[in-house]
Structure formats: structure tokens, C-alpha cells
Design a protein around this motif. Sequence first.
Motif, PDB file in Angstrom:
ATOM      1  N   LYS A   6      34.151  43.169  17.282  1.00  0.00           N
ATOM      2  CA  LYS A   6      33.701  42.927  18.685  1.00  0.00           C
ATOM      3  C   LYS A   6      33.400  41.539  18.954  1.00  0.00           C
ATOM      4  CE  LYS A   6      30.431  43.821  22.351  1.00  0.00           C
ATOM      5  NZ  LYS A   6      29.062  44.723  22.583  1.00  0.00           N
ATOM      6  N   GLN A   7      33.943  40.883  19.960  1.00  0.00           N
ATOM      7  CA  GLN A   7      33.815  39.440  20.210  1.00  0.00           C
ATOM      8  C   GLN A   7      33.169  39.376  21.634  1.00  0.00           C
ATOM      9  OE1 GLN A   7      37.139  37.176  19.360  1.00  0.00           O
ATOM     10  NE2 GLN A   7      37.227  37.447  17.234  1.00  0.00           N
ATOM     11  N   SER A   8      32.198  38.268  21.526  1.00  0.00           N
ATOM     12  CA  SER A   8      31.780  37.801  23.073  1.00  0.00           C
ATOM     13  C   SER A   8      31.575  36.346  22.877  1.00  0.00           C
ATOM     14  CB  SER A   8      30.546  38.402  23.136  1.00  0.00           C
ATOM     15  OG  SER A   8      29.460  38.049  22.397  1.00  0.00           O
ATOM     16  N   PRO A   9      31.802  35.644  24.284  1.00  0.00           N
ATOM     17  CA  PRO A   9      31.953  34.079  24.170  1.00  0.00           C
ATOM     18  C   PRO A   9      30.397  33.599  23.692  1.00  0.00           C
ATOM     19  CG  PRO A   9      32.154  35.165  26.157  1.00  0.00           C
ATOM     20  CD  PRO A   9      31.915  36.286  25.368  1.00  0.00           C
ATOM     21  N   THR A  32      18.331  29.226  22.456  1.00  0.00           N
ATOM     22  CA  THR A  32      18.450  30.589  22.369  1.00  0.00           C
ATOM     23  C   THR A  32      20.109  30.650  22.711  1.00  0.00           C
ATOM     24  OG1 THR A  32      16.478  31.259  22.675  1.00  0.00           O
ATOM     25  CG2 THR A  32      18.135  32.762  22.657  1.00  0.00           C
ATOM     26  N   VAL A  33      20.898  30.948  21.581  1.00  0.00           N
ATOM     27  CA  VAL A  33      22.261  31.226  21.744  1.00  0.00           C
ATOM     28  C   VAL A  33      22.744  32.394  21.177  1.00  0.00           C
ATOM     29  CG1 VAL A  33      24.438  30.077  20.886  1.00  0.00           C
ATOM     30  CG2 VAL A  33      22.125  28.657  20.912  1.00  0.00           C
ATOM     31  N   THR A  34      23.710  33.120  22.174  1.00  0.00           N
ATOM     32  CA  THR A  34      24.150  34.454  21.615  1.00  0.00           C
ATOM     33  C   THR A  34      25.681  34.194  22.009  1.00  0.00           C
ATOM     34  OG1 THR A  34      24.343  35.124  23.871  1.00  0.00           O
ATOM     35  CG2 THR A  34      22.253  35.831  22.923  1.00  0.00           C
ATOM     36  N   GLY A  35      26.234  35.322  21.228  1.00  0.00           N
ATOM     37  CA  GLY A  35      27.576  35.511  20.913  1.00  0.00           C
ATOM     38  C   GLY A  35      28.418  35.970  19.641  1.00  0.00           C
ATOM     39  N   LEU A  36      29.360  36.516  19.446  1.00  0.00           N
ATOM     40  CA  LEU A  36      29.932  37.165  18.479  1.00  0.00           C
ATOM     41  C   LEU A  36      31.449  36.757  18.343  1.00  0.00           C
ATOM     42  CD1 LEU A  36      28.728  40.829  18.685  1.00  0.00           C
ATOM     43  CD2 LEU A  36      28.073  39.247  17.118  1.00  0.00           C
ATOM     44  N   PRO A  37      31.585  36.181  17.204  1.00  0.00           N
ATOM     45  CA  PRO A  37      30.750  36.175  15.857  1.00  0.00           C
ATOM     46  C   PRO A  37      29.717  35.153  16.322  1.00  0.00           C
ATOM     47  CG  PRO A  37      32.945  34.908  15.544  1.00  0.00           C
ATOM     48  CD  PRO A  37      32.993  35.603  16.690  1.00  0.00           C
ATOM     49  N   ASN A  63      16.734  35.209  14.984  1.00  0.00           N
ATOM     50  CA  ASN A  63      17.195  36.155  16.099  1.00  0.00           C
ATOM     51  C   ASN A  63      17.768  35.450  17.194  1.00  0.00           C
ATOM     52  OD1 ASN A  63      16.278  38.707  14.970  1.00  0.00           O
ATOM     53  ND2 ASN A  63      14.024  38.127  15.471  1.00  0.00           N
ATOM     54  N   GLY A  64      18.613  34.273  16.967  1.00  0.00           N
ATOM     55  CA  GLY A  64      19.408  33.650  17.767  1.00  0.00           C
ATOM     56  C   GLY A  64      18.663  32.505  18.365  1.00  0.00           C
ATOM     57  N   ARG A  65      17.406  32.388  18.042  1.00  0.00           N
ATOM     58  CA  ARG A  65      16.475  31.238  18.663  1.00  0.00           C
ATOM     59  C   ARG A  65      16.585  30.126  17.591  1.00  0.00           C
ATOM     60  NH1 ARG A  65      12.249  30.336  22.668  1.00  0.00           N
ATOM     61  NH2 ARG A  65      10.932  28.791  21.737  1.00  0.00           N
ATOM     62  N   HIS A  66      17.171  29.151  17.774  1.00  0.00           N
ATOM     63  CA  HIS A  66      17.188  27.913  17.009  1.00  0.00           C
ATOM     64  C   HIS A  66      16.143  26.912  17.146  1.00  0.00           C
ATOM     65  CE1 HIS A  66      21.094  29.173  15.245  1.00  0.00           C
ATOM     66  NE2 HIS A  66      21.285  29.911  16.735  1.00  0.00           N
ATOM     67  N   THR A  67      15.341  26.233  16.377  1.00  0.00           N
ATOM     68  CA  THR A  67      14.504  25.365  16.588  1.00  0.00           C
ATOM     69  C   THR A  67      14.515  24.213  15.700  1.00  0.00           C
ATOM     70  OG1 THR A  67      12.859  27.217  17.143  1.00  0.00           O
ATOM     71  CG2 THR A  67      11.928  25.109  16.279  1.00  0.00           C
TER      72      THR A  67
END
Length: 75
Positions: A6-9, A32-37, A63-67
Motif C-alpha cells: 500500500k502506498q500513500s503520499p 508530524t509526517v505520514t505516508g507509505l512507504p 510514531n511519525g513525530r520527528h523532533t
Amino acid sequence: LKVEPKQSPVKITEWPKGVTVDERESVEFSATVTGLPIPKVKWIVNGETIESSRDNYTVSESNGRHTLKIISVEK
């Protein structure tokens, strides 16, 4: 049977916020960044990519939160 991953932008759901601090204070920036891969995030300060191994910075992800934490702000 062929299974396609599965892919998502890439989507930035939380942008870093600008802050004002005094010299030698610490400061944190988060995004916070989401997407697949799963997207890879780079922090860049004054044109240099920041690695978590540098003395004055820590870089983390959960969990997608970058600090990015700057331990002691310099001019």
C-alpha cells in the motif's frame, strides 16, 4: 497471488513552529509526517543536515513525530 504494498503520499500534519529564544537556551522543533512507504525526515540548520550524533543536537522520531532539539542555541 501478487500483493502490492500500500502506498500513500507524504503529508505533513504538523509543521515546526517558529520560536524566539535567548542564546544558550535549549529549543525543540517538531513535525508530524505520514505516508507509505514511511517518509524519511532530514533537519537542516544553516544549510547543514543535522545528525543526532552532533554534540549540540538531538534528533528523534516516535510514531511519525520527528523532533529536533538544540541543546544550546548559538548565534
